[in-house]
Write a protein that holds these residues in place. Structure first.
Motif: not given
Length: 231
Positions: A72, A97, A99, A105
């Motif tokens: 994250r 990345e 999350d 995400s």
């Protein structure tokens, strides 16, 4: 001679801390001593910037794997990558990345991975949070359930075709002994009527176990020949 009270307190704290450490060592079992190599294998480790995830990523890199560190916080991920690369001399460590508390995400991560990577040999669903104040994911799911289980459930299903195409492959879901006292509260799954941080955590860890058992049954003959888990 009378022992100062502060020394008695420090001695008690030290004894308790030592007992906790010994208990964790016993509960965790012995260290793995296998020497298998993972050259040519691609591994995703979620929550790879700290704790179990960081050490798992380190060991995967040490064994020659191409490691995708799904995190994250990109600043912390890059710092962890630098440390692991220096320690293992690996040049196949990548930060991406992801999350788990945001389904968008997770979807972005999966789209990017599926587009750029040819294979996925090992998916290690490790990232998690524990006993946090009542809060919710971007989609409004109780944060511990949403992060520890729902996020990984979505990620696994978005990557499952790539995992199947790379067989023999593996999906590893990191749970906790807390699952033993957990229960799935179908009447209040999202903890809206009642919230207890310990109960919510245990529920999320039980969900990890149930998900793992179902995957093990459904993927026999697709990722591996025989099931790993028995009743």
């Amino acid at each position: 001679m009378k022992v100062p009270r502060y020394l008695m307190v420090l001695t008690g704290v030290g004894a308790f801390s030592g007992g906790v450490i010994i208990f964790k060592e016993i509960l965790g079992g012995s260290n793995y001593t296998g020497t298998e190599r993972l050259d040519g294998k691609t591994v995703i480790v979620t929550g790879a910037n700290t704790g179990i995830g960081r050490e798992t990523a380190r060991e995967m890199a040490r064994r020659g794997a191409r490691v995708i560190m799904a995190c994250r916080d990109m600043d912390k991920c890059l710092e962890a990558r630098k440390d692991i690369a220096w320690d293992t001399r690996s040049t196949s460590l990548y930060c991406l990345e992801c999350d788990l508390a945001s389904q968008e995400s997770v979807r972005r991560f999966a789209r990017r991975f599926n587009r750029k990577e040819e294979r996925l040999d090992i998916l290690i669903n490790n990232a998690g949070i524990m006993r946090c104040p009542k809060s919710f994911t971007t989609e409004g799911i109780e944060l511990q359930l949403g992060t520890n289980h729902m996020g990984h459930f979505l990620l696994t299903n978005l990557l499952i075709d790539k995992i199947k195409a790379s067989a023999p492959s593996r999906i590893i879901n990191v749970s906790s002994v807390a699952h033993a006292r957990g229960k799935i509260n179908f009447e209040d799954l999202n903890s809206e009527n009642h919230y207890d941080e310990g109960e919510a955590y245990a529920q999320s860890k039980l969900a990890n176990i149930l998900f793992t058992r179902e995957l093990a049954e459904r993927l026999v003959g697709k990722l591996y020949e025989t099931p790993f888990m028995e009743d």
